[in-house]
Design a protein around this motif. Structure first.
Motif, PDB file in Angstrom:
ATOM      1  N   VAL A  87      52.305 139.630  53.756  1.00 34.69           N
ATOM      2  CA  VAL A  87      52.488 138.149  53.128  1.00 34.69           C
ATOM      3  C   VAL A  87      53.559 137.941  55.365  1.00 34.69           C
ATOM      4  O   VAL A  87      53.312 137.286  55.264  1.00 34.69           O
ATOM      5  N   CYS A  88      55.005 138.401  54.517  1.00 32.41           N
ATOM      6  CA  CYS A  88      55.826 137.715  55.223  1.00 32.41           C
ATOM      7  C   CYS A  88      55.570 138.686  56.214  1.00 32.41           C
ATOM      8  O   CYS A  88      56.090 138.315  57.147  1.00 32.41           O
ATOM      9  N   THR A  89      54.985 140.124  56.649  1.00 29.30           N
ATOM     10  CA  THR A  89      54.618 140.608  58.421  1.00 29.30           C
ATOM     11  C   THR A  89      53.566 139.762  59.200  1.00 29.30           C
ATOM     12  O   THR A  89      53.646 139.266  59.673  1.00 29.30           O
ATOM     13  N   GLU A  90      52.892 139.131  58.145  1.00 28.31           N
ATOM     14  CA  GLU A  90      51.726 138.608  58.579  1.00 28.31           C
ATOM     15  C   GLU A  90      52.869 137.669  59.130  1.00 28.31           C
ATOM     16  O   GLU A  90      52.159 136.750  60.424  1.00 28.31           O
ATOM     17  N   ALA A  91      53.690 136.554  58.838  1.00 31.54           N
ATOM     18  CA  ALA A  91      54.048 135.356  58.869  1.00 31.54           C
ATOM     19  C   ALA A  91      54.364 135.599  60.325  1.00 31.54           C
ATOM     20  O   ALA A  91      54.591 134.675  61.242  1.00 31.54           O
ATOM     21  N   ARG A  92      54.995 136.757  60.346  1.00 33.74           N
ATOM     22  CA  ARG A  92      56.274 136.640  61.628  1.00 33.74           C
ATOM     23  C   ARG A  92      55.287 137.117  62.947  1.00 33.74           C
ATOM     24  O   ARG A  92      56.097 137.630  64.267  1.00 33.74           O
ATOM     25  N   SER A  93      54.680 137.362  62.536  1.00 36.11           N
ATOM     26  CA  SER A  93      53.437 137.720  63.988  1.00 36.11           C
ATOM     27  C   SER A  93      52.086 137.382  64.121  1.00 36.11           C
ATOM     28  O   SER A  93      53.361 135.851  65.121  1.00 36.11           O
ATOM     29  N   THR A  94      51.205 136.900  63.396  1.00 31.38           N
ATOM     30  CA  THR A  94      50.073 135.981  64.074  1.00 31.38           C
ATOM     31  C   THR A  94      50.929 134.030  63.361  1.00 31.38           C
ATOM     32  O   THR A  94      50.883 133.076  64.256  1.00 31.38           O
ATOM     33  N   GLY A  95      51.106 134.655  62.228  1.00 28.75           N
ATOM     34  CA  GLY A  95      52.227 133.121  61.637  1.00 28.75           C
ATOM     35  C   GLY A  95      51.072 132.562  60.917  1.00 28.75           C
ATOM     36  O   GLY A  95      51.562 130.830  60.198  1.00 28.75           O
ATOM     37  N   ARG A  96      49.811 132.460  60.906  1.00 28.96           N
ATOM     38  CA  ARG A  96      49.326 132.086  59.360  1.00 28.96           C
ATOM     39  C   ARG A  96      49.806 132.101  58.668  1.00 28.96           C
ATOM     40  O   ARG A  96      49.634 130.760  57.391  1.00 28.96           O
ATOM     41  N   ASN A  97      50.352 132.962  57.916  1.00 32.12           N
ATOM     42  CA  ASN A  97      51.191 133.216  56.821  1.00 32.12           C
ATOM     43  C   ASN A  97      52.834 132.070  56.193  1.00 32.12           C
ATOM     44  O   ASN A  97      53.674 131.403  56.013  1.00 32.12           O
ATOM     45  N   ARG A  98      53.101 131.183  58.181  1.00 35.07           N
ATOM     46  CA  ARG A  98      53.972 131.161  58.032  1.00 35.07           C
ATOM     47  C   ARG A  98      54.128 129.449  57.156  1.00 35.07           C
ATOM     48  O   ARG A  98      53.219 128.670  57.975  1.00 35.07           O
ATOM     49  N   ARG A  99      55.945 129.691  56.747  1.00 37.06           N
ATOM     50  CA  ARG A  99      55.031 128.021  55.751  1.00 37.06           C
ATOM     51  C   ARG A  99      56.991 127.059  55.759  1.00 37.06           C
ATOM     52  O   ARG A  99      58.020 128.161  55.363  1.00 37.06           O
ATOM     53  N   PHE A 100      56.732 126.460  56.334  1.00 38.67           N
ATOM     54  CA  PHE A 100      58.489 125.333  56.177  1.00 38.67           C
ATOM     55  C   PHE A 100      58.289 125.137  55.081  1.00 38.67           C
ATOM     56  O   PHE A 100      56.533 125.319  54.021  1.00 38.67           O
ATOM     57  N   ARG A 101      59.576 125.128  54.412  1.00 37.76           N
ATOM     58  CA  ARG A 101      59.741 123.982  53.121  1.00 37.76           C
ATOM     59  C   ARG A 101      58.919 122.453  52.911  1.00 37.76           C
ATOM     60  O   ARG A 101      58.373 122.055  54.159  1.00 37.76           O
ATOM     61  N   SER A 102      57.967 122.226  52.387  1.00 34.24           N
ATOM     62  CA  SER A 102      57.357 121.166  52.100  1.00 34.24           C
ATOM     63  C   SER A 102      57.391 119.859  52.317  1.00 34.24           C
ATOM     64  O   SER A 102      58.588 119.551  51.339  1.00 34.24           O
ATOM     65  N   SER A 103      56.379 119.070  52.962  1.00 29.67           N
ATOM     66  CA  SER A 103      56.569 118.278  53.880  1.00 29.67           C
ATOM     67  C   SER A 103      55.363 117.549  53.988  1.00 29.67           C
ATOM     68  O   SER A 103      54.854 118.569  54.113  1.00 29.67           O
ATOM     69  N   ALA A 104      55.305 116.601  53.791  1.00 30.73           N
ATOM     70  CA  ALA A 104      54.771 115.903  54.382  1.00 30.73           C
ATOM     71  C   ALA A 104      54.836 114.693  54.750  1.00 30.73           C
ATOM     72  O   ALA A 104      55.835 113.415  54.800  1.00 30.73           O
ATOM     73  N   ILE A 105      53.645 113.848  55.957  1.00 35.84           N
ATOM     74  CA  ILE A 105      54.477 112.572  56.473  1.00 35.84           C
ATOM     75  C   ILE A 105      52.955 111.886  57.011  1.00 35.84           C
ATOM     76  O   ILE A 105      51.873 112.423  56.828  1.00 35.84           O
ATOM     77  N   LEU A 106      53.282 110.380  56.480  1.00 31.56           N
ATOM     78  CA  LEU A 106      51.942 109.608  56.238  1.00 31.56           C
ATOM     79  C   LEU A 106      52.345 108.187  57.250  1.00 31.56           C
ATOM     80  O   LEU A 106      52.578 108.379  57.592  1.00 31.56           O
ATOM     81  N   ASP A 107      51.347 108.476  57.877  1.00 34.22           N
ATOM     82  CA  ASP A 107      50.892 107.329  59.215  1.00 34.22           C
ATOM     83  C   ASP A 107      50.770 106.288  58.903  1.00 34.22           C
ATOM     84  O   ASP A 107      48.917 106.530  58.379  1.00 34.22           O
ATOM     85  N   THR A 108      50.759 105.113  58.771  1.00 37.70           N
ATOM     86  CA  THR A 108      50.561 103.744  58.579  1.00 37.70           C
ATOM     87  C   THR A 108      50.530 103.428  59.435  1.00 37.70           C
ATOM     88  O   THR A 108      51.147 103.227  60.769  1.00 37.70           O
ATOM     89  N   THR A 109      49.981 101.825  59.459  1.00 39.51           N
ATOM     90  CA  THR A 109      49.699 100.777  60.027  1.00 39.51           C
ATOM     91  C   THR A 109      50.928  99.687  59.876  1.00 39.51           C
ATOM     92  O   THR A 109      51.841  99.156  60.952  1.00 39.51           O
ATOM     93  N   ASP A 110      52.226  99.827  59.052  1.00 40.21           N
ATOM     94  CA  ASP A 110      53.886  99.884  59.472  1.00 40.21           C
ATOM     95  C   ASP A 110      55.025 101.372  60.285  1.00 40.21           C
ATOM     96  O   ASP A 110      55.743 101.210  59.709  1.00 40.21           O
ATOM     97  N   GLY A 111      54.029 102.202  60.166  1.00 37.32           N
ATOM     98  CA  GLY A 111      55.069 103.070  60.540  1.00 37.32           C
ATOM     99  C   GLY A 111      54.749 104.787  59.881  1.00 37.32           C
ATOM    100  O   GLY A 111      53.975 104.272  59.393  1.00 37.32           O
ATOM    101  N   PRO A 112      54.820 105.327  60.512  1.00 35.59           N
ATOM    102  CA  PRO A 112      54.982 106.521  59.457  1.00 35.59           C
ATOM    103  C   PRO A 112      56.588 106.611  58.305  1.00 35.59           C
ATOM    104  O   PRO A 112      56.894 106.090  58.352  1.00 35.59           O
ATOM    105  N   LEU A 113      55.826 107.568  56.837  1.00 34.75           N
ATOM    106  CA  LEU A 113      56.809 107.795  55.733  1.00 34.75           C
ATOM    107  C   LEU A 113      56.909 108.921  55.862  1.00 34.75           C
ATOM    108  O   LEU A 113      55.485 109.976  55.048  1.00 34.75           O
ATOM    109  N   LEU A 114      57.750 109.879  55.780  1.00 39.51           N
ATOM    110  CA  LEU A 114      58.042 110.713  55.926  1.00 39.51           C
ATOM    111  C   LEU A 114      58.037 111.345  53.736  1.00 39.51           C
ATOM    112  O   LEU A 114      58.450 110.040  53.386  1.00 39.51           O
TER     113      LEU A 114
END
Length: 256
Positions: free
Chosen positions: A24-51
């Motif tokens: 998995v780590c080897t694949e993440a370094r090449s095609t990057g399908r499994n490359r994963r930053f630490r978990s986070s998301a951003i919610l886009d709303t009428t009042d702007g984004p909320l991380l």
């Protein structure tokens, strides 16, 4: 319509691990399908984004989506992989002469203040123990079991008859802690492995097989797994129940 973008779907160490030569780590370094930053998301709303969470990959995550500023963030708990980007956000506020607002239960700020006592120079801490409103969403936190790592907070979001929850770091939820997971259109849930073999008392996040049981009980219409370690291969073809999928970095979900 509001939209949720996954900025990272990795566990506390991310993928690849610098020391690791697994498939998995080897694949993440090449095609990057499994490359994963630490978990986070951003919610886009009428009042702007909320991380949602501001971990150590925050700068790279912002660059990846072409955003150069941030005003509001929600924090689930004060562990390194969820708050280590706050000093860099403060630095951005300093140079742009702006201020940001961080929302979390008060106990989360107790730890953040001990670790980063200078953050409130440019970041305003707003306790949301009783819930909050943002972009038309009613957002309510509740404390959940985080196994050997203590506790974390999950969040339930409701707007115009649509309900979803973000629960990235949890395991062995009590019946009381499961209650806000009922009646959801979508559940975002942390799952470190497909099947984790470590003793239960040493673990801190659900594996997918345990998550399937939780999903059968709480019945969300859709479930997305995040917080995945290098033990998860997104191309492995795991047998997933209908409506369940692995979230990949950059995935956008329309809400409503």
């Amino acid at each position: 319509m509001d939209e949720l973008t996954f900025l990272g779907t990795g566990d506390s160490m991310g993928v690849p691990r610098v020391y690791c030569d697994c498939a998995v780590c080897t694949e993440a370094r090449s095609t990057g399908r499994n490359r994963r930053f630490r978990s986070s998301a951003i919610l886009d709303t009428t009042d702007g984004p909320l991380l949602i969470d501001c971990g150590p990959d925050w700068v790279a995550q912002m660059e990846a989506i072409g955003r150069r500023s941030l005003e509001n963030a929600l924090v689930t708990h004060p562990h390194h992989d969820h708050i280590a980007g706050l000093p860099e956000w403060l630095d951005a506020c300093r140079w742009t002469k702006s201020k940001g607002s961080v929302y979390a239960p008060a106990v989360v700020f107790d730890t953040i203040r001990r670790q980063y006592p200078w953050l409130e120079r440019k970041l305003t801490f707003v306790a949301n123990d009783g819930g909050m409103r943002f972009g038309g969403w009613t957002i309510v936190p509740w404390e959940v079991c985080h196994g050997k790592n203590g506790t974390s907070f999950a969040y339930r979001f409701e707007k115009d008859g649509y309900a979803w929850a973000y629960c990235s770091d949890a395991i062995r939820l009590s019946e009381q802690q499961k209650k806000p997971l009922h009646g959801l259109n979508m559940l975002v849930l942390g799952t470190n492995f497909y099947k984790e073999d470590a003793p239960l008392d040493t673990r801190s996040v659900y594996d997918m097989t345990e998550a399937f049981d939780l999903i059968r009980e709480t019945k969300p219409k859709r479930a997305l797994f995040t917080h995945m370690s290098h033990g998860v291969d997104v191309d492995a073809g795991y047998p997933l129940p209908d409506g369940v999928e692995l979230a990949v970095q950059g995935l956008k979900v329309r809400l409503g």
